[in-house]
Scaffold this motif. Structure first.
Motif, PDB file in Angstrom:
ATOM      1  N   SER A 118     -49.492 -28.442  63.370  1.00 34.70           N
ATOM      2  CA  SER A 118     -50.598 -28.064  62.489  1.00 34.70           C
ATOM      3  C   SER A 118     -50.384 -28.649  61.090  1.00 34.70           C
ATOM      4  O   SER A 118     -49.256 -28.689  60.606  1.00 34.70           O
ATOM      5  CB  SER A 118     -50.684 -26.550  62.389  1.00 34.70           C
ATOM      6  OG  SER A 118     -51.514 -26.203  61.301  1.00 34.70           O
ATOM      7  N   PRO A 119     -51.470 -29.084  60.432  1.00 32.78           N
ATOM      8  CA  PRO A 119     -51.348 -29.534  59.033  1.00 32.78           C
ATOM      9  C   PRO A 119     -50.663 -28.489  58.143  1.00 32.78           C
ATOM     10  O   PRO A 119     -49.938 -28.852  57.214  1.00 32.78           O
ATOM     11  CB  PRO A 119     -52.798 -29.743  58.611  1.00 32.78           C
ATOM     12  CG  PRO A 119     -53.530 -30.050  59.878  1.00 32.78           C
ATOM     13  CD  PRO A 119     -52.836 -29.238  60.945  1.00 32.78           C
ATOM     14  N   HIS A 120     -50.888 -27.210  58.425  1.00 35.68           N
ATOM     15  CA  HIS A 120     -50.221 -26.166  57.636  1.00 35.68           C
ATOM     16  C   HIS A 120     -48.701 -26.334  57.740  1.00 35.68           C
ATOM     17  O   HIS A 120     -47.971 -26.255  56.754  1.00 35.68           O
ATOM     18  CB  HIS A 120     -50.570 -24.768  58.156  1.00 35.68           C
ATOM     19  CG  HIS A 120     -52.023 -24.407  58.079  1.00 35.68           C
ATOM     20  ND1 HIS A 120     -52.827 -24.751  57.026  1.00 35.68           N
ATOM     21  CD2 HIS A 120     -52.804 -23.686  58.917  1.00 35.68           C
ATOM     22  CE1 HIS A 120     -54.046 -24.271  57.224  1.00 35.68           C
ATOM     23  NE2 HIS A 120     -54.063 -23.620  58.376  1.00 35.68           N
ATOM     24  N   GLU A 138     -47.038 -29.013  58.655  1.00 29.65           N
ATOM     25  CA  GLU A 138     -46.583 -30.260  58.021  1.00 29.65           C
ATOM     26  C   GLU A 138     -46.257 -30.016  56.555  1.00 29.65           C
ATOM     27  O   GLU A 138     -45.283 -30.535  56.024  1.00 29.65           O
ATOM     28  CB  GLU A 138     -47.676 -31.339  58.105  1.00 29.65           C
ATOM     29  CG  GLU A 138     -47.722 -32.065  59.425  1.00 29.65           C
ATOM     30  CD  GLU A 138     -48.885 -33.051  59.504  1.00 29.65           C
ATOM     31  OE1 GLU A 138     -49.450 -33.419  58.451  1.00 29.65           O
ATOM     32  OE2 GLU A 138     -49.219 -33.442  60.632  1.00 29.65           O
ATOM     33  N   ASN A 183     -49.721 -20.835  58.448  1.00 30.36           N
ATOM     34  CA  ASN A 183     -50.580 -19.654  58.373  1.00 30.36           C
ATOM     35  C   ASN A 183     -51.078 -19.262  59.760  1.00 30.36           C
ATOM     36  O   ASN A 183     -51.144 -18.086  60.095  1.00 30.36           O
ATOM     37  CB  ASN A 183     -51.782 -19.934  57.474  1.00 30.36           C
ATOM     38  CG  ASN A 183     -52.535 -18.687  57.126  1.00 30.36           C
ATOM     39  OD1 ASN A 183     -51.999 -17.812  56.459  1.00 30.36           O
ATOM     40  ND2 ASN A 183     -53.757 -18.565  57.600  1.00 30.36           N
ATOM     41  N   GLY A 196     -50.985 -17.411  53.866  1.00 30.12           N
ATOM     42  CA  GLY A 196     -52.048 -18.104  53.122  1.00 30.12           C
ATOM     43  C   GLY A 196     -51.574 -18.860  51.891  1.00 30.12           C
ATOM     44  O   GLY A 196     -52.384 -19.204  51.022  1.00 30.12           O
ATOM     45  N   LYS A 230     -50.444 -21.455  49.104  1.00 29.98           N
ATOM     46  CA  LYS A 230     -50.747 -22.839  48.734  1.00 29.98           C
ATOM     47  C   LYS A 230     -49.917 -23.319  47.545  1.00 29.98           C
ATOM     48  O   LYS A 230     -50.105 -24.440  47.066  1.00 29.98           O
ATOM     49  CB  LYS A 230     -52.236 -22.964  48.413  1.00 29.98           C
ATOM     50  CG  LYS A 230     -53.110 -22.898  49.669  1.00 29.98           C
ATOM     51  CD  LYS A 230     -54.556 -23.194  49.332  1.00 29.98           C
ATOM     52  CE  LYS A 230     -55.224 -24.018  50.412  1.00 29.98           C
ATOM     53  NZ  LYS A 230     -56.562 -24.465  50.001  1.00 29.98           N
ATOM     54  N   ARG A 272     -48.481 -18.334  45.594  1.00 26.47           N
ATOM     55  CA  ARG A 272     -49.861 -18.161  45.162  1.00 26.47           C
ATOM     56  C   ARG A 272     -50.813 -18.510  46.299  1.00 26.47           C
ATOM     57  O   ARG A 272     -50.575 -19.453  47.051  1.00 26.47           O
ATOM     58  CB  ARG A 272     -50.113 -19.127  43.998  1.00 26.47           C
ATOM     59  CG  ARG A 272     -50.949 -18.593  42.881  1.00 26.47           C
ATOM     60  CD  ARG A 272     -50.691 -19.402  41.639  1.00 26.47           C
ATOM     61  NE  ARG A 272     -51.398 -20.668  41.703  1.00 26.47           N
ATOM     62  CZ  ARG A 272     -52.386 -21.015  40.863  1.00 26.47           C
ATOM     63  NH1 ARG A 272     -52.775 -20.184  39.920  1.00 26.47           N
ATOM     64  NH2 ARG A 272     -52.965 -22.173  40.969  1.00 26.47           N
ATOM     65  N   ARG A 273     -51.882 -17.761  46.417  1.00 27.89           N
ATOM     66  CA  ARG A 273     -52.907 -18.114  47.402  1.00 27.89           C
ATOM     67  C   ARG A 273     -54.285 -17.843  46.839  1.00 27.89           C
ATOM     68  O   ARG A 273     -54.428 -17.168  45.823  1.00 27.89           O
ATOM     69  CB  ARG A 273     -52.686 -17.350  48.705  1.00 27.89           C
ATOM     70  CG  ARG A 273     -53.098 -15.893  48.684  1.00 27.89           C
ATOM     71  CD  ARG A 273     -52.807 -15.287  50.045  1.00 27.89           C
ATOM     72  NE  ARG A 273     -53.488 -14.032  50.269  1.00 27.89           N
ATOM     73  CZ  ARG A 273     -53.299 -13.297  51.366  1.00 27.89           C
ATOM     74  NH1 ARG A 273     -52.450 -13.688  52.290  1.00 27.89           N
ATOM     75  NH2 ARG A 273     -53.949 -12.170  51.539  1.00 27.89           N
ATOM     76  N   LYS A 295     -50.225 -22.808  53.927  1.00 22.84           N
ATOM     77  CA  LYS A 295     -51.462 -23.503  54.303  1.00 22.84           C
ATOM     78  C   LYS A 295     -51.449 -24.928  53.804  1.00 22.84           C
ATOM     79  O   LYS A 295     -50.804 -25.245  52.789  1.00 22.84           O
ATOM     80  CB  LYS A 295     -52.648 -22.802  53.642  1.00 22.84           C
ATOM     81  CG  LYS A 295     -53.213 -21.671  54.445  1.00 22.84           C
ATOM     82  CD  LYS A 295     -54.568 -21.316  53.888  1.00 22.84           C
ATOM     83  CE  LYS A 295     -55.309 -20.383  54.784  1.00 22.84           C
ATOM     84  NZ  LYS A 295     -56.582 -19.974  54.177  1.00 22.84           N
ATOM     85  N   GLU A 296     -52.234 -25.760  54.479  1.00 23.34           N
ATOM     86  CA  GLU A 296     -52.449 -27.118  53.996  1.00 23.34           C
ATOM     87  C   GLU A 296     -52.970 -27.055  52.566  1.00 23.34           C
ATOM     88  O   GLU A 296     -53.726 -26.149  52.217  1.00 23.34           O
ATOM     89  CB  GLU A 296     -53.461 -27.827  54.896  1.00 23.34           C
ATOM     90  CG  GLU A 296     -53.587 -29.299  54.588  1.00 23.34           C
ATOM     91  CD  GLU A 296     -54.605 -29.984  55.500  1.00 23.34           C
ATOM     92  OE1 GLU A 296     -54.419 -31.163  55.777  1.00 23.34           O
ATOM     93  OE2 GLU A 296     -55.569 -29.335  55.929  1.00 23.34           O
ATOM     94  N   GLY A 297     -52.597 -28.032  51.728  1.00 24.63           N
ATOM     95  CA  GLY A 297     -52.958 -28.001  50.322  1.00 24.63           C
ATOM     96  C   GLY A 297     -51.758 -27.618  49.473  1.00 24.63           C
ATOM     97  O   GLY A 297     -51.743 -27.815  48.257  1.00 24.63           O
ATOM     98  N   LEU A 331     -48.698 -32.721  49.317  1.00 18.83           N
ATOM     99  CA  LEU A 331     -49.145 -33.863  50.119  1.00 18.83           C
ATOM    100  C   LEU A 331     -47.941 -34.366  50.901  1.00 18.83           C
ATOM    101  O   LEU A 331     -47.048 -35.000  50.332  1.00 18.83           O
ATOM    102  CB  LEU A 331     -49.665 -34.976  49.210  1.00 18.83           C
ATOM    103  CG  LEU A 331     -51.154 -34.984  48.879  1.00 18.83           C
ATOM    104  CD1 LEU A 331     -51.495 -36.200  48.036  1.00 18.83           C
ATOM    105  CD2 LEU A 331     -52.014 -34.959  50.139  1.00 18.83           C
TER     106      LEU A 331
END
Ligand SMILES: Cc1cc2nc3c(=O)[nH]c(=O)nc-3n(C[C@H](O)[C@H](O)[C@H](O)COP(=O)(O)OP(=O)(O)OC[C@H]3O[C@@H](n4cnc5c(N)ncnc54)[C@H](O)[C@@H]3O)c2cc1C
Ligand SMILES: Nc1ncnc2c1ncn2[C@@H]1O[C@H](COP(=O)(O)O)[C@@H](O)[C@H]1O
Lengths: 336, 279
Positions: free
Chosen positions: B36-38, B40, B122, B147, B149, B163-164, B185-187, B190
């Protein structure tokens, strides 16, 4: 007779959350098929006022823990309060919204009770077919953020469910809604459950229409070509009083911030019009924009998968088509 | 800082999903696999924190032997250790998955050092159960928040800030004393691409294996809820997958308004018709 169906209700500004009312609608259908009472749980300051509004949506009784301790989000503590209500009521099911908080609170309930939990359910039929609450329940839930559906069985003394966003319609009682009985309760607060708790809140800073509220969204993908290429999309969005979003490719390349991403691991939007520019239409992107009323695709490839979900299409290069559309809007505005 | 990241191998689905004939799984004959991108972002964050703070990073997956590929991907960008909880490829429910992961963490911590920070995605990209991280955290008695980020360490390194996004927009911050667990989560960052030398190094690295086999359907030790445990019972596994299907599609082919910039006039006619610009 089966125990009640309990719905966990999130609220803000004195109003129950939309997704929680969707969850309450699923819970109500479930209560009807079980011939079980429908009850709700509301926590924190203002809980009693919110509880009063739930009769309209079929709640017969509401368990209210109004202590201000529950105002700041603390998933383990909210979960502990839910467990306290479960202990006294032995419910057939507990249902929460498939929101970030709803999923998290239910996961804590599940972990601490040892019960299984089904997340993002779209429908449920209780019982083993004999009409009772016993045996294995059948349910349908979302996988891949809704790109795929799973038929599943859930067998436990109390079924823990969260309801997929926008899969069930809010369902007010047709007439003669009764005021629910308010049942105050004082769950114990274990300090360990308050460790993971919001300690600071910062309001949204940027002005302008937000991506989640915009009526028109101009989405850009790899076909936009560069970060600078998004300038053309910004201009079109401004002309339409809309907002700019993008695919995962453009946030991964750093052309746009991640907060602009639409899709499975980004935002789910539901504008009146979504303009997909240079976006191929991968399923993980589509789950984020398919709630749009209309989709217009601009793409060089007439066979790209986006064409199967778009209502309208223009075939060609975004770099020339998008500015032409903006110019045409402005030309007509300027015309007497 | 010793950090563990848990990742799950999933098919890299693209334009559309195709199911196997029996409707039990995604047809992966023509698909690659990923995480999942999360997750990664979890891997990247672990590498960044250890680069800055020192310590060690470990990646763990529960899955078939092929999931080695995802462990090597993580090592290619800088994760040092990898642990494979090897299954027979059957699907494990989230209760059983969490039980096995929690057990593995306990034995790794007994053999090596404790993990200051454990990162989960997440939610897993495929099943989206939204619970494995929380179940592991409860089994280990550690705080968790999902959640996330953004992550930063308190000056004394005794706690992590996370923080989310808040429900109505804006941000909310949490402060968890270490050891702690975060669902990310993704974000968050990078993620970097692996370099060629990174890939070569990862290829030669040892992967620690624990054979698990098929999905258990019954009693679990770790991961069982404390209420249930107190009652002498163990966690009830589930939900049980019966089958998969694609959601019904209502859409038909798009109406083509034109080719190239000449289509602008037809497009703005449409905008007027659906009321997004004034006539
Ligand atoms: C678990 C998982 C989660 C994911 N989550 C998300 C998510 O949240 N959001 C998301 O978007 N993706 C997500 N993805 C990625 C997704 O699978 C796709 O890779 C991604 O959406 C593709 O982005 P794209 O359409 O911009 O790029 P591409 O697929 O490369 O498509 C580019 C398109 O632009 C067109 N094009 C090229 N040049 C031009 C031009 N000059 N003018 C007009 N058209 C042009 C091409 O014909 C093509 O259709 C996820 C993937 C996985 C595995
Ligand atoms: N089989 C697995 N192996 C390792 N980690 C997993 C596995 N399944 C789930 N996880 C972790 O738990 C998170 C939440 O998963 P889920 O509860 O299934 O949505 C994922 O993002 C992963 O970090």
């Amino acid at each position: 007779m089966s125990g009640p169906v309990l719905a966990f209700i999130e609220h803000a500004g004195g109003e129950p959350d939309r997704l929680s009312l969707e969850a309450l609608a699923l819970a109500r259908g479930l209560a009807v098929s079980l011939a079980a009472p429908l009850e709700a749980i509301v926590l924190g300051s203002g809980a009693e006022a919110v509880a009063g509004r739930l009769g309209t949506f079929g709640a017969q009784a509401v368990h209210v823990a109004g202590a201000a301790d529950f105002d700041a989000f603390a998933p383990a503590a909210w979960g502990a309060a839910t467990r306290a209500a479960m202990e006294s009521r032995q419910p057939a099911a507990v249902v929460a919204a498939g929101s970030e908080r709803g999923n998290e609170v239910m996961a804590h309930v599940a972990a601490r009770t040892g019960l299984p939990m089904a997340a993002n359910v779209v429908s449920v039929s209780p019982g083993d077919g004999s009409g009772g609450a016993a045996g294995s329940w059948r349910l349908v839930r979302q996988r891949w953020a809704g790109s795929l559906l799973e038929d599943a069985a859930l067998d436990a003394p109390t079924r823990l469910l969260t309801v997929a966003p926008h899969a069930v319609a809010i369902d007010p009682v047709a007439s003669g809604a009764a005021t629910p009985t308010i049942l105050p309760f004082e769950p114990e607060r274990d300090p360990a459950d308050l460790i993971a708790r919001v300690v600071k809140v910062e309001a949204r800073t940027s002005s302008g229409v937000s991506l989640s509220d915009a009526k028109v969204v101009v989405g850009g993908g790899r076909g936009v070509g560069s970060a600078e290429g998004f300038g053309r999309l910004e201009e079109l969005a401004t002309a339409l009083n809309g907002a700019v979003g993008g695919s995962r490719v453009v946030t991964s390349l750093g052309w746009r911030p991640h907060s602009d991403q639409i899709g499975q691991t980004g935002l789910r939007i539901a504008p009146d019009l979504y303009i997909a520019c240079g976006i191929s239409g991968a399923i993980q992107h589509i789950v984020g924009c398919k709630a749009a009323k209309q989709i217009l695709a601009i793409n060089t490839d007439p066979d790209s998968p986006i064409m199967a979900v778009a209502d309208y299409a223009v075939i060609g290069d975004v770099a020339t088509i998008v500015p032409a559309i903006t110019a045409e809007i402005e030309r007509r505005r300027g015309a007497p | 800082m010793n950090i563990l990241v848990c990742v799950k191998r999933v098919p890299q689905t693209g334009g559309r999903i195709v199911l196997t004939a029996d409707g039990q799984a995604i047809d992966t004959r023509f698909l690659g696999h990923t995480i999942s991108p999360h997750e990664e972002c979890g891997v990247e964050e672990a590498v960044q924190i250890v680069e800055k703070e020192g310590g060690s990073s470990t990646v763990l997956t529960l899955g078939p032997v092929e999931a080695e590929e995802q462990l090597r991907d993580a090592m290619a960008i800088g994760i040092e250790r990898a642990v494979l909880l090897e299954t027979d490829g059957s699907e494990w429910d989230p209760v059983s998955t969490a039980g096995a992961i929690a057990e593995s963490i306990e034995s790794q911590e007994a053999a090596n050092a404790a993990f200051d920070l454990i990162l989960f995605g997440n939610e897993a990209a495929d099943t989206g159960d939204f619970q494995v991280g929380v179940r592991v955290a409860v089994a280990l008695g550690r705080p968790i928040i999902n959640g996330i980020k953004e992550i930063w360490l308190r000056d004394d390194r005794g706690a992590v800030f996370a923080r989310r996004e808040a429900p109505g927009g804006g941000w909310e911050t949490y402060e968890l004393p270490l050891p702690a667990i975060l669902g990310v989560k993704e974000g968050l960052n990078l993620p970097r691409y692996p370099s060629v030398p990174g890939r070569l190094r990862a290829k030669k690295k040892e992967i620690e294996r624990v054979a698990l086999g098929g999905s258990p359907s019954g009693a679990l030790g770790l991961g069982a809820g404390e209420d249930a445990a107190a009652a002498g019972a163990s966690a009830v596994p589930g939900p049980t997958k019966l089958g998969l299907r694609l959601p019904a599609e209502e859409k038909t082919a798009a109406e083509v308004l034109g080719q190239g910039p000449d289509a602008a006039s037809a497009v703005v006619d449409l905008f007027e018709k659906i009321g997004v610009v004034a006539r």
